[in-house]
Design a protein around this motif. Structure first.
Motif, PDB file in Angstrom:
ATOM      1  N   GLY A 386     -74.645 -12.378   0.926  1.00 19.74           N
ATOM      2  CA  GLY A 386     -75.404 -11.387   0.662  1.00 19.74           C
ATOM      3  C   GLY A 386     -75.997 -11.209  -0.821  1.00 19.74           C
ATOM      4  O   GLY A 386     -76.589 -12.058  -1.375  1.00 19.74           O
ATOM      5  N   ALA A 387     -75.953  -9.999  -1.480  1.00 26.19           N
ATOM      6  CA  ALA A 387     -76.292  -9.801  -2.802  1.00 26.19           C
ATOM      7  C   ALA A 387     -75.017 -10.599  -3.749  1.00 26.19           C
ATOM      8  O   ALA A 387     -75.475 -10.331  -5.203  1.00 26.19           O
ATOM      9  N   VAL A 388     -74.021 -10.816  -3.222  1.00 24.96           N
ATOM     10  CA  VAL A 388     -72.886 -11.536  -4.267  1.00 24.96           C
ATOM     11  C   VAL A 388     -73.096 -12.909  -4.500  1.00 24.96           C
ATOM     12  O   VAL A 388     -73.048 -13.507  -3.475  1.00 24.96           O
ATOM     13  N   GLU A 389     -73.159 -13.337  -5.866  1.00 23.83           N
ATOM     14  CA  GLU A 389     -73.151 -14.765  -6.009  1.00 23.83           C
ATOM     15  C   GLU A 389     -71.657 -15.065  -6.862  1.00 23.83           C
ATOM     16  O   GLU A 389     -71.419 -14.376  -7.666  1.00 23.83           O
ATOM     17  N   VAL A 390     -71.135 -15.995  -6.605  1.00 22.08           N
ATOM     18  CA  VAL A 390     -69.989 -16.523  -7.057  1.00 22.08           C
ATOM     19  C   VAL A 390     -70.020 -17.980  -7.862  1.00 22.08           C
ATOM     20  O   VAL A 390     -70.833 -18.802  -7.010  1.00 22.08           O
ATOM     21  N   ARG A 391     -69.643 -17.799  -8.924  1.00 21.07           N
ATOM     22  CA  ARG A 391     -69.652 -19.231  -9.897  1.00 21.07           C
ATOM     23  C   ARG A 391     -68.021 -19.482 -10.089  1.00 21.07           C
ATOM     24  O   ARG A 391     -67.546 -18.595 -10.656  1.00 21.07           O
ATOM     25  N   ALA A 392     -67.655 -20.583 -10.023  1.00 21.75           N
ATOM     26  CA  ALA A 392     -66.336 -20.781 -10.443  1.00 21.75           C
ATOM     27  C   ALA A 392     -66.301 -22.284 -11.252  1.00 21.75           C
ATOM     28  O   ALA A 392     -66.925 -23.117 -10.917  1.00 21.75           O
ATOM     29  N   THR A 393     -64.887 -22.160 -11.858  1.00 23.15           N
ATOM     30  CA  THR A 393     -64.958 -23.467 -12.392  1.00 23.15           C
ATOM     31  C   THR A 393     -64.433 -24.733 -11.246  1.00 23.15           C
ATOM     32  O   THR A 393     -63.760 -24.404 -10.256  1.00 23.15           O
TER      33      THR A 393
END
Length: 400
Positions: A386-393
């Motif tokens: 949805g409106a949530v974006e996740v960025r990770a190592t």
């Protein structure tokens, strides 16, 4: 005023020899005379602009009456709550001074929105805000000031009636504050932030909150007489010799613990002083503040730790350090501040480093300003919900 310093080390004769060397080199008298060559030729330029702290017990005296008069004026206008916007050296000393005095001081040393909102929501009409920044360009402090200014205006209050500024002469904040009609206290520009406890940075918010800042200066003046002497009983030389010698032998961590002192939170102030003054050039002393005599790193301790207690108790007969290095320092707050400043300067001389620069602090500030001025484009998110974006190592999220 009484004070006491007890030391323990593996080789008393070796420690005494180091102290005698410091006495023979007239380190104490040269320090109070502001001799910038004490830390070597390479540090002379920086040190020459950072040694006014040794005389603050006297040079800060005129502030006492100014602060008392302003406090009376503010109280007459119903402004009895003090909030401090400041980071690091601008906030740690006032926090300790006020907690020890038992007077209320709200400290905003974070840009966390919830903390800022909570501070602003508390008795805004009764609040005087002290905005403290040596450089005048600390981003977090500037953000807090702007938030308070907006809140005062939204409440129909004039910011100039509620804001007091502490900064160095000629800083961007000083110029802006004068234009806005704020009361400005100019601090001594030849004192670095972590040595500024007895300058306007420490005294203005503490005095406005109701702490007895005159007694604080009195305590510093009394111990200052002992600290100025080229004598083997000088507490600054003795403690500094212990810290520096231990670090050179690989005992490079200092565990600080409250042992019956009325001072509240002293370790938090000393932590910055020790870490920023000595941590550079691949060397340093790592301070560790623990909550009690049964805390890890103290009971049991490790062979790389100097154990230091602040207060009346001398606990290290019952809790002997694995390194055999320990110190117990008992003195009122004003004296403790000055003893530790002298001791850290002495330890830095033994370590061969400049106690007054802060290369890692400056590089971090430069990097942060660079990101704010020219933010890098956001990387593509690893997943979207949805409106949530996740960025990770890379590698932290499961494949797919």
């Amino acid at each position: 005023m009484t004070w006491r310093l007890s030391l323990g080390c593996p080789d008393d004769n070796a420690h005494s020899s180091v102290v005698r060397g410091l006495v023979d080199d007239r380190v104490a008298s040269r320090l109070v005379a502001r001799d910038p060559t004490l830390w070597g030729n390479d540090t002379e330029d920086e040190a020459s602009k950072r040694l006014a702290w040794v005389g603050l017990a006297e040079s800060s005296r005129p502030l006492v009456a100014e602060i008392a008069a302003l406090r009376k004026e503010l109280a007459g206008r119903g402004l009895t709550r003090v909030a401090l916007c400041g980071m690091g050296g601008s906030s740690l000393a006032p926090e300790v001074i006020c907690a020890t005095a038992g007077v209320e001081l709200t400290v905003l040393d974070s840009s966390d929105p919830d903390m800022v909102r909570a501070a602003i929501a508390d008795r805004l009409a009764e609040t005087v805000v002290v905005v403290s920044s040596k450089s005048g360009g600390t981003v977090e402090t500037d953000s807090q000031r702007r938030a308070y200014e907006d809140a005062f205006r939204d409440a129909g209050l004039e910011p100039a009636d509620h804001i007091v500024v502490v900064t160095d002469p000629g800083s961007p904040l000083a110029k802006e504050a004068e234009q806005a009609g704020y009361r400005v206290f100019e601090a001594d520009p030849e004192v670095g932030g972590r040595y500024s406890a007895l300058t306007a940075f420490g005294l203005v918010p503490s005095g406005l909150a109701g702490a007895d800042i005159e007694s604080l200066l009195d305590e510093a003046a009394v111990i200052g007489a002992a600290l100025s002497q080229d004598d083997e009983d000088n507490p600054g030389l003795r403690l500094g010799a212990l810290l520096g010698t231990a670090a050179l032998e690989g005992v490079d961590k200092v565990v600080l613990v409250d042992a019956g002192t009325p001072i509240v939170g002293f370790g938090d102030w000393a932590e910055q002083l020790v870490a920023e003054s000595t941590g550079k050039d691949g060397k340093g002393i790592l301070p560790i503040v623990v909550e009690g005599l049964d805390a890890p790193n103290l009971a049991p301790s490790t062979p790389d730790c100097v154990l230091v207690s602040i207060g009346r108790q001398t606990p290290f007969d019952a809790v002997p350090p694995a390194s055999r290095y320990d110190a117990s320092v008992d003195a009122p707050l004003g004296a403790q501040l000055l003893v530790w400043e002298h001791a850290v300067a002495v330890a830095a001389r033994l370590l061969g480093i400049n106690p007054f620069d802060q290369p890692d602090v400056e590089s971090a500030k430069t990097a942060a300003r660079g990101l704010l001025d020219d933010p890098a484009p956001a990387a593509n998110p690893d997943l979207v919900d949805g409106a949530v974006e996740v960025r990770a190592t890379f590698g932290l999220l499961p494949a797919g």
